[in-house]
Design a protein around this motif. Structure first.
Motif, short mmCIF file in Angstrom:
data_model
loop_
_atom_site.label_atom_id
_atom_site.label_comp_id
_atom_site.label_asym_id
_atom_site.label_seq_id
_atom_site.Cartn_x
_atom_site.Cartn_y
_atom_site.Cartn_z
N SER A 244 -36.65 -7.58 11.29
CA SER A 244 -36.02 -6.45 10.60
C SER A 244 -35.19 -5.60 11.56
O SER A 244 -34.35 -4.81 11.13
N ILE A 245 -35.44 -5.76 12.87
CA ILE A 245 -34.65 -5.03 13.87
C ILE A 245 -33.41 -5.85 14.19
O ILE A 245 -33.51 -7.02 14.57
N LYS A 246 -32.26 -5.25 14.04
CA LYS A 246 -31.02 -5.96 14.26
C LYS A 246 -30.42 -5.57 15.63
O LYS A 246 -29.96 -4.44 15.80
N PRO A 247 -30.44 -6.48 16.61
CA PRO A 247 -29.90 -6.16 17.93
C PRO A 247 -28.38 -6.25 17.95
O PRO A 247 -27.77 -6.97 17.15
N ASP A 248 -27.79 -5.51 18.84
CA ASP A 248 -26.36 -5.64 19.08
C ASP A 248 -26.08 -6.75 20.08
O ASP A 248 -25.03 -7.37 20.06
N ILE A 249 -27.07 -6.97 20.95
CA ILE A 249 -26.93 -7.96 22.02
C ILE A 249 -28.24 -8.72 22.16
O ILE A 249 -29.32 -8.12 22.19
N ASP A 268 -30.01 -15.94 12.78
CA ASP A 268 -30.66 -15.35 11.62
C ASP A 268 -30.80 -13.84 11.73
O ASP A 268 -30.79 -13.15 10.70
N PHE A 269 -30.98 -13.31 12.95
CA PHE A 269 -31.19 -11.86 13.05
C PHE A 269 -30.11 -11.11 13.82
O PHE A 269 -30.13 -9.88 13.88
N LEU A 270 -29.14 -11.82 14.40
CA LEU A 270 -28.05 -11.15 15.09
C LEU A 270 -26.92 -10.86 14.11
O LEU A 270 -26.42 -11.76 13.45
N PRO A 271 -26.50 -9.61 13.98
CA PRO A 271 -25.39 -9.30 13.08
C PRO A 271 -24.11 -10.04 13.48
O PRO A 271 -23.97 -10.48 14.63
#
Length: 315
Positions: A244-249, A268-271
């Motif tokens: 649920s936490i979306k990292p920028d890097i 799947d989880f990187l924007p």
């Protein structure tokens, strides 16, 4: 318990260092000391490092054999450890890795003789534009623009002088913003996450499968005063990350085959506008890694090369 330990040495190549050290950790080793002649090449050492290099170390490093050492206490079954490590190192050739002679041999040493010997290999090192990695036992006079990161590699996990680490640091300098969330997968000593924290990231998570690495990383996080920003946790690659936490890097300085496995999970989880910095990739594996990234929906932004290693940036 006796103060006699078994010193296990594996002779291999620079290409196979990451894979061999992973094998040691997976079989219960608590650390690994890497003697790589390429790290003592005069062309690769900064002027301020050169004065500290022992000439005897250079004489020992005239060939290209990398020696990886670990120390096993008498509490472990040394014969089983040696058998497992020898077989798994030999099997690395099936993944296209050049392991050199892959020789594994042992010696008995007293604890006092090896406990601090590894420190001679780590000196203050500038990587990127403003990052200086300083082992905690070394003195260093910083410039005004320097971001000094103090590390204790804990006998094992790196202080920044490897090409793969330096490429990751340079890219973190480029991409980290003041509000960045950063995941460091396979964090080892925590060096990359600490760099991101010092560069101004607001939230940094390091993850490593080895509990000793996690312990060392968290100690280094506290040592550098970034424990309000970063923490390291034990986990298997990306499996234990809160999706649920979306990292920028996302930065992963591991090895090509693991980057390939990671590429789907990271996608799947990187924007879509996030950046995936992957390194620890030997030159021969660049096409394989870029193909896997593309198959999992990434656009390969850049492939950087340094020495025998590559760093691949993807969105």
């Amino acid at each position: 318990m006796s103060d006699l330990w078994t010193e296990v040495t594996i002779e291999t190549t620079t290409e196979a260092v990451e894979a061999v050290t992973n094998i040691l950790f997976e079989n219960g080793a608590q650390g690994a000391m890497i003697e790589d002649p390429k790290d003592l090449n005069p062309e690769k050492i900064n002027d301020y490092d050169w004065d500290y290099v022992d000439e005897n170390m250079l004489k020992k490093s005239e060939d290209d054999v990398v020696k990886i050492k670990t120390y096993i206490s008498d509490e472990k079954n040394v014969k089983e450890f040696i058998k497992a490590v020898t077989e798994e190192v030999k099997n690395l050739t099936e993944f296209g890795l050049d392991i050199g002679n892959g020789k594994v041999y042992t010696d008995s040493v007293r604890e006092d003789d090896w406990a601090n010997n590894w420190k001679q290999y780590y000196k203050p090192t500038r990587i990127g534009d403003n990052i200086v990695i300083k082992p905690e036992w070394e003195e260093y006079e910083a410039n005004d623009s320097d971001l000094v990161i103090e590390m204790n590699p804990g006998m094992a996990f790196g202080t920044g002088n490897h090409e793969t680490t330096s490429m990751c640091v340079a890219n973190l300098e480029k991409y980290v913003k003041k509000d960045s969330t950063v995941f460091d997968i396979g964090c080892g000593s925590g060096i990359l996450g600490i760099v991101a924290s010092k560069l101004g990231a607001k939230n940094v998570l390091g993850i490593d499968i080895d509990e000793v690495a996690v312990k060392v990383a968290n100690e280094n996080v506290v040592k550098n005063g970034v424990d309000n920003v970063m923490k390291a946790v034990k986990g298997n690659l990306a499996d234990d990350i809160d999706k649920s936490i979306k990292p920028d890097i996302v930065v992963a300085n591991i090895m090509a085959d693991i980057v390939i496995l990671l590429s789907k999970d990271v996608r799947d989880f990187l924007p879509k506008d996030g950046i995936f910095i992957s390194s620890g990739i030997i030159l021969a594996k660049i096409d394989e890694v870029t193909e896997a990234l593309k198959e999992n929906g990434f656009e390969v932004v850049e492939v950087q090369k340094k020495g025998e290693w590559a760093c691949i940036l993807a969105r």
